[in-house]
Design a protein around this motif. Structure first.
Motif, short mmCIF file in Angstrom:
data_model
loop_
_atom_site.label_atom_id
_atom_site.label_comp_id
_atom_site.label_asym_id
_atom_site.label_seq_id
_atom_site.Cartn_x
_atom_site.Cartn_y
_atom_site.Cartn_z
N LEU A 60 44.45 47.28 38.05
CA LEU A 60 45.30 47.43 36.88
C LEU A 60 45.68 46.06 36.29
N LEU A 61 45.93 45.11 37.15
CA LEU A 61 46.30 43.76 36.71
C LEU A 61 45.17 43.13 35.89
N TYR A 62 43.95 43.20 36.41
CA TYR A 62 42.81 42.62 35.70
C TYR A 62 42.51 43.37 34.41
N SER A 63 42.51 44.68 34.47
CA SER A 63 42.16 45.48 33.29
C SER A 63 43.18 45.31 32.17
N SER A 64 44.45 45.27 32.51
CA SER A 64 45.47 45.12 31.46
C SER A 64 45.39 43.75 30.80
N CYS A 65 45.14 42.71 31.56
CA CYS A 65 45.00 41.38 30.94
C CYS A 65 43.74 41.30 30.08
N SER A 66 42.68 41.94 30.51
CA SER A 66 41.47 41.95 29.70
C SER A 66 41.67 42.72 28.40
N LEU A 67 42.41 43.81 28.46
CA LEU A 67 42.71 44.56 27.23
C LEU A 67 43.62 43.76 26.30
N PHE A 81 42.98 33.12 22.73
CA PHE A 81 42.72 32.00 23.62
C PHE A 81 43.80 31.90 24.72
N THR A 82 45.00 32.29 24.39
CA THR A 82 46.07 32.31 25.39
C THR A 82 45.76 33.31 26.49
N PHE A 83 45.35 34.51 26.09
CA PHE A 83 45.04 35.54 27.08
C PHE A 83 43.75 35.22 27.84
N LEU A 84 42.82 34.52 27.21
CA LEU A 84 41.59 34.13 27.89
C LEU A 84 41.90 33.18 29.04
N GLN A 85 42.86 32.28 28.85
CA GLN A 85 43.25 31.37 29.92
C GLN A 85 43.95 32.13 31.05
N ILE A 86 44.70 33.14 30.71
CA ILE A 86 45.42 33.91 31.72
C ILE A 86 44.46 34.76 32.55
N ILE A 87 43.37 35.21 31.95
CA ILE A 87 42.42 36.08 32.65
C ILE A 87 41.83 35.39 33.87
N GLY A 88 41.55 34.10 33.78
CA GLY A 88 41.01 33.37 34.92
C GLY A 88 41.95 33.39 36.11
N THR A 89 43.22 33.16 35.84
CA THR A 89 44.22 33.19 36.91
C THR A 89 44.40 34.59 37.47
N VAL A 90 44.43 35.56 36.59
CA VAL A 90 44.61 36.95 37.03
C VAL A 90 43.40 37.42 37.83
N ASP A 91 42.22 36.99 37.45
CA ASP A 91 41.01 37.37 38.17
C ASP A 91 41.07 36.89 39.62
N ILE A 92 41.50 35.67 39.81
CA ILE A 92 41.63 35.13 41.16
C ILE A 92 42.77 35.82 41.91
N SER A 93 43.89 36.02 41.24
CA SER A 93 45.05 36.65 41.88
C SER A 93 44.74 38.09 42.30
N SER A 94 44.05 38.83 41.44
CA SER A 94 43.77 40.23 41.77
C SER A 94 42.80 40.32 42.96
N ALA A 95 41.90 39.37 43.10
CA ALA A 95 41.02 39.37 44.26
C ALA A 95 41.80 39.01 45.53
N ARG A 96 42.76 38.13 45.41
CA ARG A 96 43.57 37.74 46.57
C ARG A 96 44.51 38.86 47.01
N LEU A 97 44.86 39.76 46.12
CA LEU A 97 45.70 40.89 46.50
C LEU A 97 44.98 41.78 47.53
N LEU A 98 43.67 41.80 47.45
CA LEU A 98 42.90 42.66 48.33
C LEU A 98 42.70 42.07 49.72
N CYS A 99 42.94 40.78 49.86
CA CYS A 99 42.72 40.12 51.18
C CYS A 99 43.88 40.32 52.11
#
Length: 99
Positions: A60-67, A81-99
């Motif tokens: 949900l975190l990744y999908s909402s930021c992408s939308l 461009f603001t949201f594009l910069q945030i997507i990189g951080t969210v992508d990493i954070s959402s993967a770390r949530l699963l670890c």
């Protein structure tokens, strides 16, 4: 580097694929939760429910930021461009949530 013309199809496909895979994983985990709860009691199946919540929150975190990025991108608003910069951080954070 990705071409600008491929950004919309890329993020659309990524959101759709992430959503479908999350639904499949969550349904499988909930099926196991139901089976274990029937066999061993309510306390035994709670692990699967907790894991399902983590998987859904991560997606949900990744999908909402992408939308949030795709909206301004479609109308050619520079806010994208603001949201594009945030997507990189969210992508990493959402993967770390699963670890």
């Amino acid at each position: 580097m990705m071409s600008i013309t491929f950004m919309f199809p890329y993020f659309s496909f990524a959101i759709a694929l992430s959503t479908v895979i999350t639904i499949l994983i969550a349904s499988r985990l909930l099926l196991y939760c139901h089976r274990i709860t029937k066999a061993a009691g309510k306390a035994s199946g709670s692990q699967y429910t907790n894991i399902t919540m983590i998987v859904v929150e991560s997606s949900l975190l990744y999908s909402s930021c992408s939308l949030l990025y795709l909206g301004p991108y479609i109308v050619h608003n520079p806010v994208d461009f603001t949201f594009l910069q945030i997507i990189g951080t969210v992508d990493i954070s959402s993967a770390r949530l699963l670890c």
